[in-house]
Scaffold this motif. Sequence first.
Motif, PDB file in Angstrom:
ATOM      1  N   ASP A 155      -6.932  -4.125  -5.888  1.00 28.79           N
ATOM      2  CA  ASP A 155      -7.640  -3.257  -4.956  1.00 28.79           C
ATOM      3  C   ASP A 155      -7.115  -1.828  -5.083  1.00 28.79           C
ATOM      4  O   ASP A 155      -5.942  -1.560  -4.803  1.00 28.79           O
ATOM      5  CB  ASP A 155      -7.451  -3.764  -3.530  1.00 28.79           C
ATOM      6  CG  ASP A 155      -8.334  -3.060  -2.524  1.00 28.79           C
ATOM      7  OD1 ASP A 155      -9.008  -2.081  -2.885  1.00 28.79           O
ATOM      8  OD2 ASP A 155      -8.344  -3.501  -1.360  1.00 28.79           O
ATOM      9  N   VAL A 156      -7.985  -0.890  -5.482  1.00 25.52           N
ATOM     10  CA  VAL A 156      -7.568   0.506  -5.658  1.00 25.52           C
ATOM     11  C   VAL A 156      -7.283   1.192  -4.319  1.00 25.52           C
ATOM     12  O   VAL A 156      -6.591   2.202  -4.278  1.00 25.52           O
ATOM     13  CB  VAL A 156      -8.620   1.319  -6.454  1.00 25.52           C
ATOM     14  CG1 VAL A 156      -8.714   0.811  -7.872  1.00 25.52           C
ATOM     15  CG2 VAL A 156      -9.966   1.292  -5.776  1.00 25.52           C
ATOM     16  N   LYS A 157      -7.820   0.661  -3.239  1.00 25.52           N
ATOM     17  CA  LYS A 157      -7.584   1.244  -1.913  1.00 25.52           C
ATOM     18  C   LYS A 157      -6.299   0.727  -1.276  1.00 25.52           C
ATOM     19  O   LYS A 157      -5.958   1.120  -0.169  1.00 25.52           O
ATOM     20  CB  LYS A 157      -8.764   0.941  -0.993  1.00 25.52           C
ATOM     21  CG  LYS A 157     -10.047   1.607  -1.438  1.00 25.52           C
ATOM     22  CD  LYS A 157     -11.157   1.298  -0.470  1.00 25.52           C
ATOM     23  CE  LYS A 157     -12.453   1.947  -0.931  1.00 25.52           C
ATOM     24  NZ  LYS A 157     -13.557   1.640  -0.031  1.00 25.52           N
ATOM     25  N   GLY A 158      -5.595  -0.151  -1.938  1.00 21.50           N
ATOM     26  CA  GLY A 158      -4.329  -0.657  -1.402  1.00 21.50           C
ATOM     27  C   GLY A 158      -4.495  -1.763  -0.381  1.00 21.50           C
ATOM     28  O   GLY A 158      -3.652  -1.906   0.501  1.00 21.50           O
ATOM     29  N   GLY A 159      -5.548  -2.538  -0.492  1.00 21.59           N
ATOM     30  CA  GLY A 159      -5.779  -3.646   0.436  1.00 21.59           C
ATOM     31  C   GLY A 159      -4.714  -4.723   0.303  1.00 21.59           C
ATOM     32  O   GLY A 159      -3.941  -4.752  -0.651  1.00 21.59           O
ATOM     33  N   LYS A 160      -4.692  -5.597   1.274  1.00 25.97           N
ATOM     34  CA  LYS A 160      -3.689  -6.657   1.302  1.00 25.97           C
ATOM     35  C   LYS A 160      -4.343  -8.025   1.199  1.00 25.97           C
ATOM     36  O   LYS A 160      -5.503  -8.213   1.566  1.00 25.97           O
ATOM     37  CB  LYS A 160      -2.876  -6.596   2.596  1.00 25.97           C
ATOM     38  CG  LYS A 160      -1.930  -5.432   2.673  1.00 25.97           C
ATOM     39  CD  LYS A 160      -1.063  -5.555   3.907  1.00 25.97           C
ATOM     40  CE  LYS A 160       0.051  -4.537   3.866  1.00 25.97           C
ATOM     41  NZ  LYS A 160       0.974  -4.722   4.992  1.00 25.97           N
ATOM     42  N   ILE A 161      -3.560  -8.982   0.732  1.00 26.75           N
ATOM     43  CA  ILE A 161      -3.948 -10.384   0.732  1.00 26.75           C
ATOM     44  C   ILE A 161      -3.121 -11.074   1.809  1.00 26.75           C
ATOM     45  O   ILE A 161      -1.892 -10.963   1.827  1.00 26.75           O
ATOM     46  CB  ILE A 161      -3.662 -11.054  -0.629  1.00 26.75           C
ATOM     47  CG1 ILE A 161      -4.391 -10.346  -1.754  1.00 26.75           C
ATOM     48  CG2 ILE A 161      -4.067 -12.525  -0.589  1.00 26.75           C
ATOM     49  CD1 ILE A 161      -4.029 -10.863  -3.137  1.00 26.75           C
ATOM     50  N   TYR A 162      -3.807 -11.764   2.718  1.00 26.19           N
ATOM     51  CA  TYR A 162      -3.142 -12.484   3.802  1.00 26.19           C
ATOM     52  C   TYR A 162      -3.270 -13.985   3.544  1.00 26.19           C
ATOM     53  O   TYR A 162      -4.318 -14.461   3.119  1.00 26.19           O
ATOM     54  CB  TYR A 162      -3.775 -12.146   5.156  1.00 26.19           C
ATOM     55  CG  TYR A 162      -3.663 -10.682   5.498  1.00 26.19           C
ATOM     56  CD1 TYR A 162      -2.525 -10.190   6.117  1.00 26.19           C
ATOM     57  CD2 TYR A 162      -4.687  -9.793   5.199  1.00 26.19           C
ATOM     58  CE1 TYR A 162      -2.409  -8.849   6.427  1.00 26.19           C
ATOM     59  CE2 TYR A 162      -4.581  -8.449   5.498  1.00 26.19           C
ATOM     60  CZ  TYR A 162      -3.450  -7.980   6.118  1.00 26.19           C
ATOM     61  OH  TYR A 162      -3.333  -6.654   6.421  1.00 26.19           O
ATOM     62  N   PHE A 163      -2.214 -14.723   3.828  1.00 26.59           N
ATOM     63  CA  PHE A 163      -2.208 -16.150   3.561  1.00 26.59           C
ATOM     64  C   PHE A 163      -2.189 -16.996   4.831  1.00 26.59           C
ATOM     65  O   PHE A 163      -2.567 -18.154   4.803  1.00 26.59           O
ATOM     66  CB  PHE A 163      -1.014 -16.502   2.676  1.00 26.59           C
ATOM     67  CG  PHE A 163      -1.068 -15.777   1.357  1.00 26.59           C
ATOM     68  CD1 PHE A 163      -1.840 -16.260   0.325  1.00 26.59           C
ATOM     69  CD2 PHE A 163      -0.377 -14.601   1.173  1.00 26.59           C
ATOM     70  CE1 PHE A 163      -1.915 -15.598  -0.880  1.00 26.59           C
ATOM     71  CE2 PHE A 163      -0.433 -13.925  -0.031  1.00 26.59           C
ATOM     72  CZ  PHE A 163      -1.208 -14.423  -1.063  1.00 26.59           C
TER      73      PHE A 163
END
Length: 157
Positions: A91-99
Amino acid sequence: MLQRLRGFSLIEMVITMALVALLASMALPMTETVIRRGHEQELKTALYQLRDAIDAYNMAATAGYIQTSANESGYPPSLQVLVEGVRDVRDVKGGKIYFLRRIPRDPFADQRREAAEHWGLRAYDSPADEPRAGDDVFDVYSLAPGTGLNGVPYRAW
């Protein structure tokens, strides 16, 4: 003419109370077992959710979606990371992955403690028969004392 009052005799009342007490004494152990079985099901669900999130983190790290260094195992450094999320390198916008939305609680643990304190952590480089915490979280186990209805200690689930 005197009318005789109708009602229960003392013996009828004593017999009725004895029957009610007998039924209650039979129902109490059954109720305790049902409640315990419910807690055990909650424990199984919580362990499944945590282990599934740990595995999902590892798959994301292996696939290159999470930035990791060469000396890391690919497992999360703590349970809190699964909730806070990690940066998605795609993600170029710096998004996160949540688990996880939140760390589930162990139903047998002291509910005044934080949810993350309910679980014993096993690092990737620790043996299964003697789990210990380390630089990462490879597996979790319950810290609750006692044995389940299936005869297996909660710690070994």
